[in-house]
Design an enzyme around this catalytic site. Structure first.
Site, PDB file in Angstrom:
ATOM      1  N   LEU A 341       0.820  -1.199   0.000  1.00  0.00           N
ATOM      2  CA  LEU A 341       0.000   0.000   0.000  1.00  0.00           C
ATOM      3  C   LEU A 341       0.857   1.252   0.000  1.00  0.00           C
ATOM      4  O   LEU A 341       0.450   2.299  -0.476  1.00  0.00           O
ATOM      5  CB  LEU A 341      -0.900   0.022   1.240  1.00  0.00           C
ATOM      6  CG  LEU A 341      -1.959  -1.073   1.336  1.00  0.00           C
ATOM      7  CD1 LEU A 341      -2.586  -1.080   2.710  1.00  0.00           C
ATOM      8  CD2 LEU A 341      -3.020  -0.869   0.268  1.00  0.00           C
ATOM      9  N   GLY A 345       8.124   6.452   6.758  1.00  0.00           N
ATOM     10  CA  GLY A 345       9.395   6.597   7.441  1.00  0.00           C
ATOM     11  C   GLY A 345       9.725   5.414   8.330  1.00  0.00           C
ATOM     12  O   GLY A 345      10.879   5.063   8.517  1.00  0.00           O
ATOM     13  N   SER A 346       8.683   4.756   8.862  1.00  0.00           N
ATOM     14  CA  SER A 346       8.961   3.702   9.831  1.00  0.00           C
ATOM     15  C   SER A 346       8.848   2.307   9.236  1.00  0.00           C
ATOM     16  O   SER A 346       9.219   1.334   9.879  1.00  0.00           O
ATOM     17  CB  SER A 346       8.007   3.833  11.008  1.00  0.00           C
ATOM     18  OG  SER A 346       6.686   3.862  10.548  1.00  0.00           O
ATOM     19  N   ASP A 460       3.350  13.976  13.048  1.00  0.00           N
ATOM     20  CA  ASP A 460       3.489  13.776  11.610  1.00  0.00           C
ATOM     21  C   ASP A 460       2.147  13.901  10.895  1.00  0.00           C
ATOM     22  O   ASP A 460       1.789  13.075  10.075  1.00  0.00           O
ATOM     23  CB  ASP A 460       4.120  12.407  11.353  1.00  0.00           C
ATOM     24  CG  ASP A 460       4.777  12.326   9.978  1.00  0.00           C
ATOM     25  OD1 ASP A 460       5.002  13.389   9.368  1.00  0.00           O
ATOM     26  OD2 ASP A 460       5.043  11.207   9.518  1.00  0.00           O
TER      27      ASP A 460
END
Ligand SMILES: *[C@@H]1O[C@H](CO)[C@@H](O)[C@H](O)[C@H]1NC(C)=O
Ligand SMILES: *[C@@H]1O[C@H](CO)[C@@H](O)[C@H](O)[C@H]1NC(C)=O
Ligand SMILES: *[C@@H]1O[C@H](CO)[C@@H](O)[C@H](O)[C@H]1NC(C)=O
Ligand SMILES: *[C@@H]1O[C@H](CO)[C@@H](O)[C@H](O)[C@H]1NC(C)=O
Ligand SMILES: *[C@@H]1O[C@H](CO)[C@@H](O)[C@H](O)[C@H]1NC(C)=O
Ligand SMILES: *[C@@H]1O[C@H](CO)[C@@H](O)[C@H](O)[C@H]1NC(C)=O
Ligand SMILES: *[C@@H]1O[C@H](CO)[C@@H](O)[C@H](O)[C@H]1NC(C)=O
Length: 656
Positions: A341, A345-346, A460
């Site tokens: 998908l 960042g993680s 974020d």
């Protein structure tokens, strides 16, 4: 008594399972983000072109990231602006060392990019910068340096520690190694080589890399220079040469990853070490088990073990929170690209269908969490308790497999970014829908800040983190992640680098983090939802949507800011109220920004009074040069990204 013994057994087994999982995990990720040098370079240049140069710099920085993600190096030239000469063009180059894995590369680069902001071209004379991290490199300049072998600003960096062994053997090994590296790296197509020389105490490890776009003859010239230059570091334990065209490093520790590439003596010992390590670890596990099982009288010891396992065991027993790795692997069709998908960042996110038919989104974390499994579980347990209609629900996790996974509810309608970045799709979002999304997002944030038992700052908030369900209701994704990585600075800088434009000035410049930072991001988000403004790179005088809305507000023409795809179908009074609330949230002063609960009240109640906003963080007082610029990244690189936003607003303030 028996029940107790059984539960002790269970804890023991659990411990074994976790220990084995930790042992069989693939090598620990290491993005090598320590900095070797940050070199800002001075040139004398026409000051008149400076604002265009800054704008070009920002868009160049934005354009490197997608290239790095797709091929681990990047080359960008931005010559926007109206200047007839190329005086304001910005050239940027970035590359990861070839031994970094793809995800480590992205992490390293995110840090690299954040740090190079210290070489901002705000100083009259600063027109270039190079940031050398141990895993990656980024440079920008005002001239085309891509093929350059050597330059004025090349550096040699030696460590402070002397080698404390047989120095003559060490020197000999080092010289032999760098010579070998410089000759053999040249033979490789990618100009990269790692290796080691010597044995026992005086083994030396090294790495050589010519940057992409440096041709063979320049590569040779550069490596030759490096070979000689690095000699000056002996007998220090480490040396690095940071040249324009290449990079070389030696060290007494094995700093590189040669599981894929590389040659070198002494590599053969590796398997033996691993086997020894595994055996001793298994022995430790067995001993621990014996202590747990037989040491009934050693209550103190047992308590200690239990304390260590407490949080974990308690959580794991709530089996509905944990998923088997194999189940998730199957559900996502072995993490196939088709199911992907997006990438954040993680970690990357995959769609999965569980055996019971439920659709879920599975997030594969970049980070190795095994050092603190129980703490991780504790946090997940807390976050799972955070439930609200406007938050994407965390369903559980998996840590017993080879990597850590988080399982979320699946939100079918993609992200706000998906809709707003496309003129046709944006038409699907009517005023009413947009208004509901804004209110829903505000409610979700108010809940995170003020109502949930945890105080969570999202950090974020951006278009790609607002997902939409079937009814186009907003669902905030990725909240609480910062809590899961409390000590992981890389994680934070990934975010910083990804989403500069949404960051409150006090957070960006001074690292001050409060709920008001989220309020600021929400303000930017609100303005973007309603105006959907993109600033063209080609435009001579680039301004951000925030600045534009502020200017229109000052001249009482707020309605002109509203997205043309709405075709005028919106209630004028409400629309200008909502925009004004957006400006209120995005004020430069954190104290003046309203709390989210107040934002919700103002949005819902047409009669409540709205204070006059003060100005957002930009514009020029001479003490504080600031610039807000909205840039568009290279959309050729754009894939169907769920969570990487390919148009970023950047607000930068001059650091004191
Ligand atoms: C080492 O390189 C291999 C192959 O490129 C990669 O799969 C692995 O994740 C890397 N390990 C680390 C610690 O970077
Ligand atoms: C660049 O100029 C600044 C001040 O103008 C100075 O402090 C700095 O040392 C200079 N850097 C180099 C590499 O010359
Ligand atoms: C500016 O740069 C572009 C490409 O980098 C080049 O084609 C063009 O000739 C340059 N113009 C001048 C005036 O140097
Ligand atoms: C290699 O690059 C350098 C610098 O860009 C250039 O001067 C040289 O002509 C190139 N050599 C070859 C063989 O292309
Ligand atoms: C140091 O190493 C050199 C070369 O390997 C060897 O000849 C010498 O005997 C060593 N000296 C000591 C003190 O071990
Ligand atoms: C390693 O160095 C120490 C002194 O620093 C020395 O005593 C020892 O013998 C050395 N071992 C080997 C294998 O060379
Ligand atoms: C390497 O290049 C730098 C920059 O041109 C120069 O100052 C230095 O003397 C060179 N070193 C060697 C050993 O050639």
């Amino acid at each position: 008594m028996r029940a107790q013994a059984r539960s002790t057994w269970r804890q023991g087994l659990l411990f074994v399972a976790v220990a084995i999982a930790a042992l069989t995990a693939p090598s620990v990720s290491d993005p090598r983000t320590s900095q070797a040098a940050l070199i800002c370079t001075n040139h004398t240049a026409a000051a008149a072109a400076r604002s265009v140069f800054i704008a070009n710099f920002l868009s160049a920085m934005d354009a490197v990231t997608p290239q790095i993600s797709s091929r681990q190096y990047a080359r960008v030239v931005v010559s926007g602006g109206s200047s007839p000469t190329n005086a304001s063009a910005v050239y940027a180059f970035g590359q990861c060392l070839k031994d970094l894995s793809k995800s480590d590369c992205e992490l390293c680069f995110a840090t690299c990019k954040t740090e190079i902001l210290k070489c901002l071209p705000f100083q009259k004379t600063t027109r270039g910068g190079r940031n050398f991290l141990d895993g990656c490199y980024l440079r920008y300049d005002e001239y085309e340096f891509f093929g350059e072998a050597l330059s004025q600003d090349d550096r040699v960096i030696c460590s402070n520690q002397e080698f404390t062994g047989n120095t003559s053997a060490f020197a000999e090994n080092t010289k032999k190694l760098v010579k070998k590296l410089s000759v053999e790296a040249l033979r490789n197509d990618d100009g990269f080589l790692v290796g080691s020389v010597g044995g026992g105490n005086s083994t030396v490890y090294g790495l050589a890399q010519c940057w992409e776009f440096v041709n063979r003859s320049s590569c040779q010239k550069c490596l030759l220079n490096a070979t000689t230059a690095i000699d000056s570091c002996i007998p220090k334990q480490e040396g690095r040469v940071l040249n324009s065209g290449c990079y070389m490093r030696y060290s007494t520790s094995r700093f590189y990853n040669n599981s894929g590439t590389g040659t070198g003596e002494g590599g053969g010992r590796q398997p033996a070490i691993i086997v020894a390590f595994v055996l001793s670890a298994v022995a430790i596990v067995m001993v621990s088990l014996l202590i747990i099982f037989f040491g009934k009288r050693k209550i103190a010891q047992r308590r200690k073990v239990r304390k260590q396992l407490g949080a974990l065991a308690a959580t794991v027993r709530k089996s509905n929170l944990t998923f088997k790795y194999e189940t998730l692997e199957k559900a996502t069709n072995f993490f196939s690209e088709k199911n992907k998908l997006g990438q954040g960042g993680s970690g990357s996110v995959f769609k999965g269908i569980l055996p019971d038919g439920r659709s879920v989104a599975v997030k594969r974390l970049f980070y190795n969490t095994r050092q603190w499994v129980d703490q991780f579980f504790n946090e997940i347990n807390l976050i799972i308790g955070v439930e609200h209609k406007n938050l994407v629900k965390l369903l559980g996790c998996s840590i017993t497999g080879p990597e850590s996974l988080l399982v979320y509810e699946y939100v079918p309608n993609n992200s706000l970014h998906h809709f707003l970045s496309d003129d046709v799709k944006a038409k699907l979002l009517s005023w009413r829908i947009r208004y509901n999304i804004i209110v829903g997002t505000a409610e979700g944030l108010a809940y995170l800040h003020e109502e949930s038992q945890l105080r969570i700052i999202h950090r974020d908030i951006k278009l790609s983190n607002i997902l939409l369900d079937e009814q186009f209701a907003a669902k905030i994704a990725d909240f609480g992640l910062a809590r899961l990585f409390p000590e992981d600075k890389t994680h934070i800088s990934t975010r910083v680098a990804g989403t500069l434009g949404y960051m409150a000035p006090e957070y960006l410049v001074r690292g001050q983090l409060t709920e008001k930072a989220d309020v600021f991001s929400f303000g930017v988000l609100l303005v973007e939802i309603i105006t959907r403004k993109r600033t063209s790179l080609q435009s001579q005088n680039p301004i951000s949507s925030l600045q534009m809305v502020w200017n229109l507000y000052k001249s009482n023409r707020l309605l002109e800011a509203i997205d043309a795809t709405l075709e005028g179908k919106f209630p004028e009074e409400t629309a200008s109220r909502v925009l004004q609330i957006g400006l209120l949230c995005a004020q430069a002063s954190a104290e003046l920004r309203p709390a989210m609960s107040l934002v919700v009240r103002m949005l819902k109640d047409d009669d409540s009074a709205i204070p006059s906003p003060t100005q957002p963080p930009f514009l020029s007082s001479s003490a504080q040069i600031a610039l807000t610029e909205k840039v568009k990244t290279d959309s050729r690189q754009g894939t169907s990204n769920h969570s990487s936003y390919n148009s970023t607003t950047i607000t930068l303030l001059e650091a004191r």
